[in-house]
Scaffold this active site. Structure first.
Site, PDB file in Angstrom:
ATOM      1  N   ASN A 151     145.345   0.377  78.326  1.00 32.97           N
ATOM      2  CA  ASN A 151     144.963   1.751  78.898  1.00 32.97           C
ATOM      3  C   ASN A 151     143.995   1.277  79.795  1.00 32.97           C
ATOM      4  OD1 ASN A 151     143.003   1.031  76.717  1.00 32.97           O
ATOM      5  ND2 ASN A 151     142.748   3.445  76.412  1.00 32.97           N
ATOM      6  N   GLY A 227     142.145  -2.004  70.182  1.00 31.44           N
ATOM      7  CA  GLY A 227     143.649  -1.450  70.425  1.00 31.44           C
ATOM      8  C   GLY A 227     143.694  -0.378  69.028  1.00 31.44           C
ATOM      9  N   SER A 228     144.733  -0.263  68.174  1.00 29.12           N
ATOM     10  CA  SER A 228     144.924   0.698  67.389  1.00 29.12           C
ATOM     11  C   SER A 228     144.533   0.633  65.987  1.00 29.12           C
ATOM     12  CB  SER A 228     146.412   1.090  67.322  1.00 29.12           C
ATOM     13  OG  SER A 228     147.099  -0.031  66.711  1.00 29.12           O
ATOM     14  N   GLY A 232     144.335  -2.915  64.086  1.00 30.35           N
ATOM     15  CA  GLY A 232     142.830  -3.664  63.825  1.00 30.35           C
ATOM     16  C   GLY A 232     142.835  -3.926  62.386  1.00 30.35           C
ATOM     17  N   GLU A 249     137.455  -2.633  68.395  1.00 29.99           N
ATOM     18  CA  GLU A 249     136.955  -1.270  68.854  1.00 29.99           C
ATOM     19  C   GLU A 249     138.383  -0.930  68.808  1.00 29.99           C
ATOM     20  OE1 GLU A 249     134.506  -0.319  70.008  1.00 29.99           O
ATOM     21  OE2 GLU A 249     133.211  -1.978  69.775  1.00 29.99           O
ATOM     22  N   CYS A 283     140.852   6.125  74.557  1.00 27.66           N
ATOM     23  CA  CYS A 283     140.355   6.062  72.986  1.00 27.66           C
ATOM     24  C   CYS A 283     139.405   7.167  72.874  1.00 27.66           C
ATOM     25  CB  CYS A 283     139.703   4.666  72.737  1.00 27.66           C
ATOM     26  SG  CYS A 283     138.255   3.790  74.031  1.00 27.66           S
ATOM     27  N   GLU A 463     130.349  -2.866  71.972  1.00 28.82           N
ATOM     28  CA  GLU A 463     130.468  -3.821  73.323  1.00 28.82           C
ATOM     29  C   GLU A 463     129.591  -3.331  74.426  1.00 28.82           C
ATOM     30  OE1 GLU A 463     134.743  -3.571  74.335  1.00 28.82           O
ATOM     31  OE2 GLU A 463     134.724  -5.576  73.127  1.00 28.82           O
TER      32      GLU A 463
HETATM   33  P1  NAP Z   1     147.924  -1.803  69.996  1.00 31.60           P
HETATM   34  O1  NAP Z   1     149.339  -1.434  69.477  1.00 31.60           O
HETATM   35  O2  NAP Z   1     147.070  -2.159  68.443  1.00 31.60           O
HETATM   36  O3  NAP Z   1     147.720  -3.101  70.536  1.00 31.60           O
HETATM   37  C1  NAP Z   1     146.607  -3.743  71.205  1.00 31.60           C
HETATM   38  C2  NAP Z   1     146.604  -4.915  71.378  1.00 31.60           C
HETATM   39  O4  NAP Z   1     147.117  -5.959  70.296  1.00 31.60           O
HETATM   40  C3  NAP Z   1     148.016  -5.280  72.483  1.00 31.60           C
HETATM   41  O5  NAP Z   1     147.664  -6.472  73.044  1.00 31.60           O
HETATM   42  C4  NAP Z   1     149.004  -5.623  71.310  1.00 31.60           C
HETATM   43  O6  NAP Z   1     149.892  -6.359  71.786  1.00 31.60           O
HETATM   44  C5  NAP Z   1     148.071  -6.569  70.278  1.00 31.60           C
HETATM   45  N1  NAP Z   1     148.793  -6.847  68.958  1.00 31.60           N
HETATM   46  C6  NAP Z   1     149.780  -5.921  68.422  1.00 31.60           C
HETATM   47  N2  NAP Z   1     149.981  -6.273  67.025  1.00 31.60           N
HETATM   48  C7  NAP Z   1     149.499  -7.402  67.067  1.00 31.60           C
HETATM   49  C8  NAP Z   1     149.265  -8.324  65.791  1.00 31.60           C
HETATM   50  N3  NAP Z   1     149.999  -8.170  64.681  1.00 31.60           N
HETATM   51  N4  NAP Z   1     148.309  -9.333  66.090  1.00 31.60           N
HETATM   52  C9  NAP Z   1     147.550  -9.441  67.106  1.00 31.60           C
HETATM   53  N5  NAP Z   1     147.643  -8.794  68.199  1.00 31.60           N
HETATM   54  C10 NAP Z   1     148.731  -7.760  68.126  1.00 31.60           C
HETATM   55  O7  NAP Z   1     147.086  -0.762  70.590  1.00 31.60           O
HETATM   56  P2  NAP Z   1     147.831  -0.100  72.016  1.00 31.60           P
HETATM   57  O8  NAP Z   1     148.580   0.929  71.886  1.00 31.60           O
HETATM   58  O9  NAP Z   1     147.855  -1.314  72.786  1.00 31.60           O
HETATM   59  O10 NAP Z   1     146.491   0.743  72.619  1.00 31.60           O
HETATM   60  C11 NAP Z   1     146.100   1.861  72.173  1.00 31.60           C
HETATM   61  C12 NAP Z   1     145.026   1.855  71.249  1.00 31.60           C
HETATM   62  O11 NAP Z   1     143.806   1.440  71.564  1.00 31.60           O
HETATM   63  C13 NAP Z   1     144.596   3.431  70.788  1.00 31.60           C
HETATM   64  O12 NAP Z   1     144.654   3.542  69.127  1.00 31.60           O
HETATM   65  C14 NAP Z   1     143.216   3.437  71.567  1.00 31.60           C
HETATM   66  O13 NAP Z   1     142.388   4.460  70.933  1.00 31.60           O
HETATM   67  C15 NAP Z   1     142.689   2.006  71.233  1.00 31.60           C
HETATM   68  N6  NAP Z   1     141.732   1.882  72.336  1.00 31.60           N
HETATM   69  C16 NAP Z   1     140.373   1.686  71.831  1.00 31.60           C
HETATM   70  C17 NAP Z   1     139.156   1.438  72.490  1.00 31.60           C
HETATM   71  C18 NAP Z   1     137.714   1.414  72.224  1.00 31.60           C
HETATM   72  O14 NAP Z   1     137.043   0.852  72.626  1.00 31.60           O
HETATM   73  N7  NAP Z   1     137.405   1.683  70.871  1.00 31.60           N
HETATM   74  C19 NAP Z   1     139.462   1.473  74.000  1.00 31.60           C
HETATM   75  C20 NAP Z   1     140.888   1.400  74.469  1.00 31.60           C
HETATM   76  C21 NAP Z   1     141.912   1.711  73.457  1.00 31.60           C
HETATM   77  P3  NAP Z   1     151.478  -5.840  72.547  1.00 31.60           P
HETATM   78  O15 NAP Z   1     150.845  -5.178  73.878  1.00 31.60           O
HETATM   79  O16 NAP Z   1     152.551  -6.795  72.592  1.00 31.60           O
HETATM   80  O17 NAP Z   1     151.540  -4.398  71.588  1.00 31.60           O
END
Ligand code: NAP
Length: 493
Positions: A151, A227-228, A232, A249, A283, A463
């Protein structure tokens, strides 16, 4: 359409596997931006080996020299802001004006952290003994893994890469599968700015494959993940078992509170930007709007009126306010939440459907969606939707507003609109979140302040800001005894 390899040791390296992933424009799914390897453990091994080989020389490079490279990368990014922003809009859909902001955040981070290169202060403290010197210094962790979502395809990687590099670490970077090209361009800019080959390596691929192999790799000293919550939690479990440092995060269920004395027009401006900016895929998105009942009708009417006029479309087109969502899977998930809201008895005031008219049918578009009469415990008020959906929750007092705002499992960003200083300061003190805004929406963080959340939003790291280096460095305590004799601490005092 170009076929890319992984970026290892400063060059494109073919993967051992033939499996590939395509990067597609979510505004027009028939447009493929590039083809990338679907890497596995073998590619991760090669990337970690390259990063570890580059470590000794990079950590011996003086901090100011490392800072110079990061600054140059920031200046190059600034020069190419428009080009990068356009690429970002095509690769992940956010409208151009927001894509420029995303790149700008990377530029800001480069300038900020490069400034830290000449002041990674340690402490010099008195020893309890004579002729003995005591001090602390930061040291790098080694080779670290950086795993990011799609994102903020430039900003989030820079929040991690720049401090990690400044602190003397080398990196293996696994970007989101949806935004590989932005990641590649960013690392190319770092190398153009003088980053030695192998200091940052990219493995493209899927989270459960390439990402997980990276987390599990014994050559990785620490994992920095955004990520999610479910991912996490899983990564934290793996790292816990290996006693590996891991910073998370994660998601949010952020709220704007609008009190009776608030400037309602200002609050509506904030809610529109907070809820529908980046199609709600932040997020920090304002996915709950907690409104004091005396202003409920004014606020809701104005919000629906303005949201209905937001123009949906390709983010490269002038005048478009809301771009597509990232992919078809996410589109389905967002719509499933509309069904959940309706099933829970919330009242749908706007949107609630996939947009398929004309050109929109070529991409993944969801209409800005507003639910009213939402109760705080409904799933649409508790769970992160990550789309252009927001929920209006009425309350009868400030106490109730604060309780509702705090009443989720997340703690990233909360905001309150009021004209009363005392109410504002109660919000600052009592809102349970890593970030609190008064008279501004839940989005809009600046890089010189710490960024992160409490509760399920993270595991205590931040961060950016002055603490940006903490994730990526170890403290070493140093004692120099120049007395020429054995001096025993706690005994010879
Ligand atoms: P996600 O599905 O958790 O993926 C994040 C990253 O992790 C991607 O590169 C993903 O690869 C990778 N990943 C997935 N499964 C994994 C595993 N088992 N082991 C290691 N890496 C793995 O999250 P998203 O849907 O891309 O992003 C949206 C989420 O991010 C939302 O919950 C949002 O709130 C959160 N977010 C938080 C912040 C913050 O700073 N707090 C900022 C921005 C977004 P793939 O791309 O192949 O799935």
């Amino acid at each position: 359409m170009e076929r890319h390899g992984n970026h290892i040791g400063g060059r494109s390296v073919e993967a051992a596997t033939d499996a590939v992933l395509e990067s597609r424009n979510p505004a027009r799914l028939d447009e493929v931006l590039g083809v990338f390897p679907r890497s596995g453990a073998a590619e991760v091994d090669a990337a970690v080996a390259a990063a570890r080989a580059a470590l000794a020389s990079w950590r011996a490079t003086p901090w100011p020299a490392r800072g110079e490279i990061i600054l140059r990368a920031g200046l190059l990014l600034e020069e190419r802001k428009e080009e990068m922003a356009r690429l970002m809009t095509r690769e992940m859909g956010k409208v151009l004006v927001e894509a420029r902001g995303d790149v700008q955040e990377g530029v800001d981070m480069a300038k900020y952290i490069a400034g830290e290169a000449r002041r990674p202060f340690g402490q010099t403290v008195p020893s309890e003994l004579r002729d003995k010197w005591a001090m602390t210094m930061r040291q790098p962790l080694g080779t670290v893994a950086i795993i990011t979502p799609w994102n903020f395809p430039v900003a989030i990687p820079t929040w991690k890469l720049f401090p990690a590099l400044l602190a003397g670490n080398t990196v293996v970077f696994k970007p989101a599968e949806d935004t590989p090209l932005c990641a590649l361009r960013l690392v190319e800019i770092l190398e153009e700015a003088g980053l030695p080959a192998g200091v940052v390596n990219i493995v493209f691929g899927l989270g459960p494959e390439a990402g997980e192999a990276l987390v599990r790799h014994s050559g990785i000293a620490a994992v920095s993940f955004t990520g999610s919550v479910p991912t996490g939690r899983h990564i934290a479990g793996l790292c816990g078992g290996m006693l590996k440092r891991c910073s998370l995060e994660l998601g949010g269920k952020n709220a704007i509170v609008v009190m009776a004395d608030a400037d309602v027009e200002l609050a509506v401006d904030g809610a529109l930007w907070g809820a529908f900016g980046t199609s709600g895929q932040r997020c920090t998105a304002s996915s709950r709007l907690i409104v004091h009942r005396p202003r409920l009708a004014d606020f809701t009417d104005a919000l629906v009126d303005r949201a209905a006029r937001l123009r949906l479309g390709d983010g490269l087109v002038e005048g478009v306010d809301v771009g597509p969502v990232i992919n078809a899977r996410q589109l389905e998930r967002i719509h499933a939440y509309t069904e959940v809201g309706l099933g829970e008895g919330a009242r749908l005031l706007l949107g609630g459907e996939v947009a398929r008219d004309g050109e929109l049918a070529r991409g993944c578009f969801y209409r800005p969606t507003i639910f009213a009469e939402v109760r705080p415990q409904m799933r649409i008020a508790q769970e992160e939707i990550f789309g252009p959906t927001t929920a209006v929750i009425p309350v009868d007092s400030l106490d109730e507003a604060l309780e509702v705002a705090n009443g989720t499992g997340y703690g990233l960003s909360l905001s309150l609109y009021t004209a009363d200083l005392r109410t504002g300061f109660r919000a600052i003190n009592e809102l349970e979140a890593g970030i609190v805004y008064v008279n501004a929406p839940t989005i809009g963080a600046e890089i010189q302040l710490p960024f992160g959340g409490i509760k399920n939003t993270g595991n205590g790291h931040r961060e950016a800001g002055t603490v940006a280096l903490d994730q990526f460095s170890e403290w070493k305590s140093i004692y120099v005894d120049y007395s020429g004799r054995l001096q025993r601490a706690q005994i010879d005092v």
